[in-house]
Design an enzyme around this catalytic site. Structure first.
Site, short mmCIF file in Angstrom:
data_model
loop_
_atom_site.label_atom_id
_atom_site.label_comp_id
_atom_site.label_asym_id
_atom_site.label_seq_id
_atom_site.Cartn_x
_atom_site.Cartn_y
_atom_site.Cartn_z
CE1 TYR A 102 -13.20 -4.12 9.66
CE2 TYR A 102 -13.14 -5.58 7.75
CZ TYR A 102 -13.81 -5.07 8.86
OH TYR A 102 -15.07 -5.51 9.16
CB THR A 103 -7.60 1.39 5.45
OG1 THR A 103 -7.82 2.31 6.54
CG2 THR A 103 -8.88 1.29 4.64
CE1 TYR A 137 -5.53 1.69 -4.78
CE2 TYR A 137 -4.40 3.80 -4.88
CZ TYR A 137 -4.44 2.49 -4.49
OH TYR A 137 -3.38 1.95 -3.79
CD GLU A 145 -6.11 10.41 5.69
OE1 GLU A 145 -5.20 10.66 4.88
OE2 GLU A 145 -7.15 9.78 5.38
CB SER A 146 -1.51 7.77 4.95
OG SER A 146 -2.10 8.42 3.83
CB CYS A 188 -0.91 -0.01 1.23
SG CYS A 188 -1.89 1.49 1.39
#
Length: 315
Positions: free
Chosen positions: A127-128, A193, A144-145, A57
């Site tokens: 589920y990230t 995406y 949250e990246s 990811c």
């Protein structure tokens, strides 16, 4: 109800596109911050926090990279999940079975979903990764990246030699970084995406065209600058550095290797930074080509794209 009973493989893990054929990313739900403020629920402490990521990811990759660039390896522990998105979501493995992965030594979980249910037994979202876990209060701080990157850059500086060295969000460049982040996120980071998960020709063409318009724009910026904002590597560069998608997500109007010499030079420069080569293309390829709805046979291509270890040709 057990964790395995709560996980529904039809929603939300594989819900890539809506009825309009377009991919709509679900907003992250855990949005707390590590902060040095006196009343902070999550103050910076050495050894208190744990990062869940994998090498597939790009959103997780940026969190892993900022941890390394800031010298936080001894402050924030990490678990590398398996690269496969199973019917129950991301899962844990070990290096004996899958080189590069690590088991969950913090919570003893088998699936990432278990971490979410530990934080909130009634959780109903995706589920990230990345996930930043607080070992003390046993909950998720943030998933949250962009926010994880931001507070890892600033909130541990008083504890680190030389303030952690690199500042990824310097005050004099913040307006420019925010402006770059906005359109790069919408058309490039998320644009791949929107292209790859589109289920109508119209949605695909709209987003793929916008993606390459932005790559053309980035190429023009990097024709005049070493990094996106000038001579300094910043958060804008960190967030752009995604190493997949060209073939699998049908983003093939042009290629970085053949058509974007300035982006290629930039990518090699980032990759060759100290601690910058935290990319595992084998994990990335096997994970993305393992998405059965996009690649029913599961066959993984042999190529890896441009060699980022080659010498950087200076401007």
């Amino acid at each position: 109800m057990s964790t395995s009973e709560k996980v529904n493989p039809d929603a939300p893990i594989y819900k890539f596109a809506s009825k309009d054929g377009k991919f709509h990313r679900e907003a992250s739900q855990f949005r707390n911050f590590i902060s040095r403020q006196p009343d902070s629920q999550f103050p910076p402490e050495k050894g208190r926090y744990h990062l869940y990521v994998n090498y597939l990811c790009p959103w997780a990759h940026r969190a892993l990279l900022v941890r390394a660039l800031k010298g936080l390896e001894d402050y924030i522990s990490v678990t590398i999940l398996h690269h496969t998105l199973s019917e129950k979501g991301w899962f844990f493995s070990n290096p004996t079975d899958t080189p590069g992965t690590t088991p969950d030594t913090v919570n003893g979980a088998k699936y990432l979903s278990e971490i979410y249910f530990k934080a909130n037994p009634d959780y109903e979202g995706r589920y990230t990764i990345p996930v930043l876990w607080d070992k003390k209060t046993k909950t998720i701080v943030n998933n949250e990246s962009s926010e994880i990157v931001r507070f890892l850059n600033s909130e541990f500086n008083d504890m680190l030699p030389d303030g952690g060295g690199i500042d990824l969000y310097p005050e004099d460049l913040r307006a420019e970084i925010d402006e770059l982040n906005d359109w790069i996120y919408n058309t490039v980071n998320n644009g791949v995406y929107k292209s790859g998960f589109a289920t109508t020709q119209e949605a695909y063409e709209e987003n793929c065209t916008a993606l390459f318009q932005s790559l053309d724009r980035i190429e023009a910026i990097l024709a005049k600058k070493v990094f996106l904002t000038g001579d300094r590597f910043t958060e804008a560069d960190l967030r752009l550095f995604d190493p997949v998608y060209h073939g699998h997500f049908k983003c093939n109007i042009k290629s970085i290797e053949k058509d974007y010499p300035n982006i290629l030079r930039w990518a090699r420069q980032v990759y060759q930074m100290p601690k910058g080569n935290m990319v595992n293309l084998e994990h990335a390829k096997r994970g993305y080509y393992g998405i059965k709805r996009l690649n029913p046979t599961g066959v993984v291509p042999l190529g890896n794209g441009p060699d980022l270890s080659k010498p950087v040709i200076k401007q």
